[in-house]
Design a protein around this motif. Structure first.
Motif, PDB file in Angstrom:
ATOM      1  N   ILE A 100       0.858  -1.209   0.000  1.00 56.17           N
ATOM      2  CA  ILE A 100       0.000   0.000   0.000  1.00 56.17           C
ATOM      3  C   ILE A 100       0.886   1.248   0.000  1.00 56.17           C
ATOM      4  CG2 ILE A 100      -1.946   1.204   1.112  1.00 56.17           C
ATOM      5  CD1 ILE A 100      -2.625  -1.646   0.195  1.00 56.17           C
ATOM      6  N   ASP A 101       2.000   1.204   0.754  1.00 57.73           N
ATOM      7  CA  ASP A 101       2.944   2.349   0.710  1.00 57.73           C
ATOM      8  C   ASP A 101       3.358   2.601  -0.735  1.00 57.73           C
ATOM      9  OD1 ASP A 101       2.892   2.433   3.450  1.00 57.73           O
ATOM     10  OD2 ASP A 101       4.776   1.344   3.724  1.00 57.73           O
ATOM     11  N   TYR A 102       3.706   1.499  -1.437  1.00 55.83           N
ATOM     12  CA  TYR A 102       4.144   1.601  -2.828  1.00 55.83           C
ATOM     13  C   TYR A 102       3.044   2.236  -3.686  1.00 55.83           C
ATOM     14  CZ  TYR A 102       4.614  -0.012  -7.640  1.00 55.83           C
ATOM     15  OH  TYR A 102       4.628  -0.068  -9.004  1.00 55.83           O
ATOM     16  N   LEU A 103       1.800   1.772  -3.481  1.00 58.18           N
ATOM     17  CA  LEU A 103       0.688   2.272  -4.300  1.00 58.18           C
ATOM     18  C   LEU A 103       0.412   3.758  -4.041  1.00 58.18           C
ATOM     19  CD1 LEU A 103      -1.756  -0.773  -4.055  1.00 58.18           C
ATOM     20  CD2 LEU A 103      -0.487  -0.025  -6.078  1.00 58.18           C
ATOM     21  N   MET A 104       0.563   4.181  -2.767  1.00 59.08           N
ATOM     22  CA  MET A 104       0.347   5.602  -2.440  1.00 59.08           C
ATOM     23  C   MET A 104       1.399   6.454  -3.152  1.00 59.08           C
ATOM     24  SD  MET A 104      -2.368   5.663  -0.585  1.00 59.08           S
ATOM     25  CE  MET A 104      -2.912   4.263  -1.538  1.00 59.08           C
ATOM     26  N   ASN A 105       2.618   5.952  -3.084  1.00 57.53           N
ATOM     27  CA  ASN A 105       3.740   6.633  -3.712  1.00 57.53           C
ATOM     28  C   ASN A 105       3.554   6.719  -5.230  1.00 57.53           C
ATOM     29  OD1 ASN A 105       6.107   7.894  -3.544  1.00 57.53           O
ATOM     30  ND2 ASN A 105       7.379   6.050  -3.367  1.00 57.53           N
ATOM     31  N   LYS A 106       3.231   5.593  -5.826  1.00 53.11           N
ATOM     32  CA  LYS A 106       3.057   5.513  -7.276  1.00 53.11           C
ATOM     33  C   LYS A 106       1.964   6.476  -7.748  1.00 53.11           C
ATOM     34  CE  LYS A 106       1.292   2.518 -10.792  1.00 53.11           C
ATOM     35  NZ  LYS A 106       0.295   1.483 -10.990  1.00 53.11           N
TER      36      LYS A 106
END
Ligand code: FAD
Ligand code: NAD
Length: 466
Positions: A100-106
């Motif tokens: 989810i961190d990755y998706l927020m960043n992306k």
């Protein structure tokens, strides 16, 4: 002060999905989460850890009870390493929340850690490591739910516990008493039963998983009893106490006959309540219902024009996929689109083994509505696939309209039915008849053949393999 098109409060499957969809639609988006990990109940203390433990305990039970029949012999003692099982569960959770961190960043979503509370309808205060304030044209409340309890129960979270503690026990209970024969009680009860605990379920209603089709309740009860879980149905719990390592649960049946059960842990799983603590809803003038849920209309808008609410904190089933669909819907409404959720076709699944899955109307609901219907039911044990794997419990039941043959409800118990239910959802979304399903080719040998056979039975009672 930073300004946004949309601020989402809560990062569960409702909130984080809403944030992604907002960003995809070109809206400048912030997400606020009080914990320092994203993902909410579902990823941290709900769907994901419970499924990790269900899978691990299933492997253990298979090795203990079923390998021999398959000609697999274990040299030496088979041992349970609970610490390692829990560590694996934690690492599954960690990988998922990092995703989810990755998706927020992306998606270029600004993440704020802290408790979000309304100052007025467009300003949100965030109390975390530091105190901050943001401005947002629109807000989406996605603060989810917390376990509820009974007024006389003192949850000490050591011996008298909720699902959150049950997902991280340091020992296998000798005797786990479960209050509530719903989804959480049965899933987590089965985990510890597989790991060696005696498990007793006390349920207020006269059946387990009471909101599902009656045939599913009966079949699951039969199988779980066969597996060794004990049940007291139609029993109302009146007291729970703990002393040292002992927990005692007192309950009365319909004739006021009292029973007393002693164990070493008691899991209280009698439902969950909407969570709005700390939001300061009154500062923005947002109304809640008498059940404590944020009041919303069919567009999921609160009584305040620019504030929406989704997921467990509003009406409807408390399910991750329902929360996510609502997140997408609200994002699209804010972007000026006209999306729609078919609330009649939200599938529900219980991840016990055998699994239980359902979509559409139950037989009880059709009877109550005086709808004229046909039933087609096919037992899993008649499938080659089930005999090959040894998973012979359960059935697929299809209810279709007597006149039009339109499928009105599909209810399943069996291996992998959590995945099979998707076929029923697709069919019902396109308003298929039972005969439509019956005439489609289903791969052989698969569990899905039971869907075709039940559809043949519903069409005009012509299953092929029974
Ligand atoms: P939540 O996931 O509860 O997220 C809300 C978030 O908001 C939390 O992270 C919370 O910390 C945060 N928050 C609250 N207030 C504030 C505030 N003021 N400021 C900032 N942040 C705040 N559902 C399924 O569909 N399938 C399953 O298999 C399944 N298994 C489950 C197993 C268990 C043991 C439990 C307990 C639940 C399970 N559920 C399952 C239900 C599912 O977890 C919920 O329906 C889902 O998480 C709801 O999503 P949500 O986004 O509405 O809220
Ligand atoms: P639930 O509503 O599924 O079950 C609660 C059970 O407790 C019911 O059977 C109810 O009759 C019983 N009960 C209520 N009061 C009682 C009393 N005084 N004495 C004895 N029994 C009593 O609630 P839950 O199992 O706590 O789960 C909470 C929510 O989490 C559910 O709404 C569910 O949708 C969600 N969840 C979903 C999944 C999944 O999708 N697989 C898994 C876990 C949780």
């Amino acid at each position: 002060m930073k300004t946004y098109d949309v601020a989402v409060i809560g990062s569960g499957p409702g909130g984080y999905v809403a944030a992604i969809r907002c960003s995809q639609l070109g809206l400048k988006t912030a997400i606020i989460e009080k914990y320092d990990v994203l993902g909410g109940t579902c990823l941290n203390v709900g769907c994901i850890p419970s499924k990790a433990l269900l899978d691990s305990s299933h492997h253990y039970e298979d090795a203990l009870k079923n390998f021999e029949e398959h000609g697999i012999e274990i040299k030496g003692d088979l041992k349970l390493n609970l610490k390692k099982m829990m560590k694996r569960k934690d690492s599954v959770v960690e990988q998922t929340t990092k995703g989810i961190d990755y998706l927020m960043n992306k998606n270029k979503i600004d993440v704020y850690q802290g408790i979000g509370s309304f100052k007025d309808t467009t300003h949100i205060k965030i109390e975390g490591e530091k105190s901050q304030e943001i401005e947002a044209k629109y807000s989406i409340i996605a603060t989810g739910s917390k376990p509820s309890s009974l007024p006389f129960i003192k949850l000490d979270k050591k011996r008298i516990i909720t699902s959150t503690e049950a997902l991280s026990l340091k020992e296998v209970p000798e005797h786990l008493i479960v209050i509530g024969g719903g989804v959480i009680g049965l899933e987590l009860g089965q985990v510890y039963h597989r790991l060696g605990a005696e498990v007793t379920v006390v349920e207020y209603m006269d059946k387990i998983i009471p909101t599902m089709d009656g045939a599913q309740s009966k079949e699951l009860l039969k199988v779980l009893k066969k597996q060794g879980i004990k049940f007291y149905l139609s029993h109302q719990v009146s007291a729970v106490s703990s002393k040292g390592k002992k927990v005692t649960v007192t309950a009365t049946d319909k004739k006021d006959k009292e029973i007393s059960i002693t164990g070493d842990y008691c899991l209280v799983s009698v439902g969950r309540r909407a969570y709005t603590d700390g939001l300061n809803l009154e500062k923005a003038g947002i109304k809640v219902t008498d059940r404590g849920q944020v009041e919303v209309n069919d567009q999921l808008r609160t009584n305040v024009e620019n504030i929406y609410a989704i997921g467990d904190v509003v009406k409807g089933p408390m399910l991750a996929h329902k929360a996510s669909e609502e997140g997408v819907m609200v994002a699209e409404i804010i972007a000026g689109q006209k999306p729609h959720i078919n609330y009649d076709l939200i599938p529900s699944v219980v991840y016990t083994w055998p699994e239980v899955a359902s979509v559409g109307k139950t037989e009880e609901q059709l009877k109550e509505a005086n709808t004229s219907y046909k039933t087609g039911q096919f037992p899993m044990r008649a499938l080659g696939r089930s005999r090959a794997s040894g998973d012979i419990d359960g059935f697929v039941k299809i209810l279709s309209d007597s006149e039009t043959d339109e499928v009105l409800g599909v209810h399943m118990v069996g291996a992998r039915v959590a995945d099979l239910i998707a076929e029923a959802v697709v069919a019902m979304e396109y308003r298929a008849s039972a005969e439509d399903i019956a005439r489609m080719t289903h791969a052989h040998p698969t569990y899905a053949e039971a869907v075709k056979e039940a559809a043949l039975a519903a069409t005009d009672n012509r299953p092929l393999h029974i």
